[in-house]
Design an enzyme around this catalytic site. Sequence first.
Site, PDB file in Angstrom:
ATOM      1  N   CYS A 260       0.844  -1.203   0.000  1.00  0.00           N
ATOM      2  CA  CYS A 260       0.000   0.000   0.000  1.00  0.00           C
ATOM      3  C   CYS A 260       0.870   1.239   0.000  1.00  0.00           C
ATOM      4  CB  CYS A 260      -0.875   0.044   1.243  1.00  0.00           C
ATOM      5  SG  CYS A 260      -1.597  -1.496   1.615  1.00  0.00           S
TER       6      CYS A 260
HETATM    7  N1  SAJ Z   1       7.309   2.192   8.305  1.00  0.00           N
HETATM    8  C1  SAJ Z   1       8.463   2.900   8.651  1.00  0.00           C
HETATM    9  N2  SAJ Z   1       8.367   3.863   9.617  1.00  0.00           N
HETATM   10  C2  SAJ Z   1       7.178   4.142  10.244  1.00  0.00           C
HETATM   11  C3  SAJ Z   1       6.024   3.404   9.862  1.00  0.00           C
HETATM   12  C4  SAJ Z   1       6.106   2.442   8.905  1.00  0.00           C
HETATM   13  O1  SAJ Z   1       9.539   2.666   8.101  1.00  0.00           O
HETATM   14  O2  SAJ Z   1       7.161   5.013  11.107  1.00  0.00           O
HETATM   15  C5  SAJ Z   1       7.397   1.188   7.242  1.00  0.00           C
HETATM   16  C6  SAJ Z   1       6.996  -0.181   7.717  1.00  0.00           C
HETATM   17  O3  SAJ Z   1       8.121  -0.858   8.239  1.00  0.00           O
HETATM   18  C7  SAJ Z   1       6.492  -0.826   6.428  1.00  0.00           C
HETATM   19  C8  SAJ Z   1       5.894   0.345   5.655  1.00  0.00           C
HETATM   20  O4  SAJ Z   1       6.454   1.526   6.236  1.00  0.00           O
HETATM   21  O5  SAJ Z   1       7.562  -1.356   5.694  1.00  0.00           O
HETATM   22  C9  SAJ Z   1       4.353   0.392   5.703  1.00  0.00           C
HETATM   23  O6  SAJ Z   1       3.998   0.428   7.048  1.00  0.00           O
HETATM   24  P1  SAJ Z   1       2.465   0.570   7.542  1.00  0.00           P
HETATM   25  O7  SAJ Z   1       2.466   0.487   9.010  1.00  0.00           O
HETATM   26  O8  SAJ Z   1       1.804   1.736   6.923  1.00  0.00           O
HETATM   27  O9  SAJ Z   1       1.849  -0.749   7.011  1.00  0.00           O
HETATM   28  P2  SAJ Z   1       0.839  -1.482   6.086  1.00  0.00           P
HETATM   29  O10 SAJ Z   1       1.142  -1.123   4.677  1.00  0.00           O
HETATM   30  O11 SAJ Z   1       0.839  -2.894   6.488  1.00  0.00           O
HETATM   31  O12 SAJ Z   1      -0.615  -0.995   6.479  1.00  0.00           O
HETATM   32  C10 SAJ Z   1      -1.040   0.201   6.069  1.00  0.00           C
HETATM   33  C11 SAJ Z   1      -1.969   0.671   7.162  1.00  0.00           C
HETATM   34  N3  SAJ Z   1      -1.149   0.920   8.370  1.00  0.00           N
HETATM   35  C12 SAJ Z   1      -1.287   1.907   9.259  1.00  0.00           C
HETATM   36  O13 SAJ Z   1      -2.043   2.824   9.078  1.00  0.00           O
HETATM   37  C13 SAJ Z   1      -0.458   1.814  10.489  1.00  0.00           C
HETATM   38  C14 SAJ Z   1      -2.637   1.783   6.583  1.00  0.00           C
HETATM   39  O14 SAJ Z   1      -1.674   2.717   6.164  1.00  0.00           O
HETATM   40  C15 SAJ Z   1      -3.548   1.316   5.481  1.00  0.00           C
HETATM   41  O15 SAJ Z   1      -4.839   1.097   6.027  1.00  0.00           O
HETATM   42  C16 SAJ Z   1      -3.086   0.007   4.870  1.00  0.00           C
HETATM   43  O16 SAJ Z   1      -1.707   0.041   4.811  1.00  0.00           O
HETATM   44  C17 SAJ Z   1      -3.708  -0.131   3.485  1.00  0.00           C
HETATM   45  O17 SAJ Z   1      -4.119  -1.251   3.195  1.00  0.00           O
HETATM   46  O18 SAJ Z   1      -3.771   0.860   2.773  1.00  0.00           O
END
Ligand code: SAJ
Length: 423
Positions: A260
């Site tokens: 995503c």
């Molecule tokens: N990440 C970082 N630093 C941060 C947060 C995340 O490096 O501070 C990295 C994570 O390690 C990962 C990537 O970013 O590799 C994505 O992280 P994420 O927590 O956004 O994860 P997803 O893609 O599993 O889930 C997200 C949902 N997560 C949150 O809101 C916390 C949300 O953004 C969406 O509902 C979902 O994708 C979607 O399906 O769109």
Amino acid sequence: AVIGVIGLGYVGLPLAVEKAKAGYKVIGFDIQAHRVQMVNEGTNYIGDVVDEDLKELVQKGLLKATTDYSLISEVDACAICVPTPLDQYQQPNISYVESSTKSIAKYLHPGMLVVLESTTYPGTTEEVVKPILEETGLKVGKDFYLAYSPERVDPGNKVYNTKNTPKVVGGVTPQCTKVAAALYRSVLEGEVHEVSSPRVAEMEKILENTFRNINIGLANEMAILCHKMGIDVWEVIDAAKTKPYGFMAFYPGPGLGGHCIPIDPFYLTWKAREYNYHTRLIEVAGEINNAMPEFVIDRAMKILNRYGKAMNGSKVLVLGVAYKKDIDDYRESPVLPIVEMLEKYQARITVCDPHISSFKVAGKVYETVDLTVDLLKEADLVLITTDHSRFDYQMIADHAKAIFDTRNALKEIKNIQADYEKL
Ligand code: SAJ
């Protein structure tokens, strides 16, 4: 009422379960026969779905799965929850949305509700889905209803799930919005927030994920600069977090993974070109996030260099392949380019990940192994790339010679013996 869910992945399966738990008869559609078979056996394959729910709903006949899309003729409402990836030219690939819509069109009947849930560029519902459905001669808003409602699933999140997370719904006509919102209200606990059109709902989803992408990019840029300045970026972020309003902590990492956050913003970049607009902020954040694997390798090389070791021939122990902690998904994981570069520089790689038994990088399959004291002792460098809760960080700190921690995973460990560096 009978409800159809097309796409039984991490969005579709939990949604199908919630709708069946609300008492609807649900038919799940998927092109992958093994997924259909597992659902019909009550075997769950999505971490966030409760196994017992699935088994019970299947046994009660409230939920079944099929690859036979002609059964769409039996459904009164149909949700499209199929992947919307980027193709190899970084262009949106909405072919699964189109094919699912064509399948629905074949069986579209008066009174039917269609809701697109897949994350996509603003305009998809009205410019792509609507025309395909209206080719049947049926008129949206009059003969059938069409809306967009973005999925919000955070894999591994133990607090927020499909049932309790607020839902945004935007219909092509006010009546479409009402019909779609009423269905979600009968299934979900969270607020159902109605907006004036599918485009508003499509755009708000992109804003949500772009917001994360950009802020992770900022955290990564801060990490690169803080390293050069000899400042601990993790300490900086924790200090910034003391601001009770107007700040939200994001953390640096080895790069941006998942299907995503790295992808959705580029759906907007692509659409913006149609309006001659260049989404510079999104592109710069993407460049910074995509440069993190290289930054990690560069840091690893410098650490080995301190021991007079070249990457070539050094034993590098990689802890974590999943794109974020405590999940078993490594799609778009930044660890993949990291492993590919370690391979290119001829490091001797061993990979541990308690959630992933094997993975593929550049055509080569890697089997992961269990983490042991011996592996830690033998490694010239331990690279922590995913901060899984299941790793024993005290053991890692006690037995590793040199550690490069890209996730601040050892933040709770006192007096680390090893030669320890953080991102
Ligand atoms: N990440 C970082 N630093 C941060 C947060 C995340 O490096 O501070 C990295 C994570 O390690 C990962 C990537 O970013 O590799 C994505 O992280 P994420 O927590 O956004 O994860 P997803 O893609 O599993 O889930 C997200 C949902 N997560 C949150 O809101 C916390 C949300 O953004 C969406 O509902 C979902 O994708 C979607 O399906 O769109």
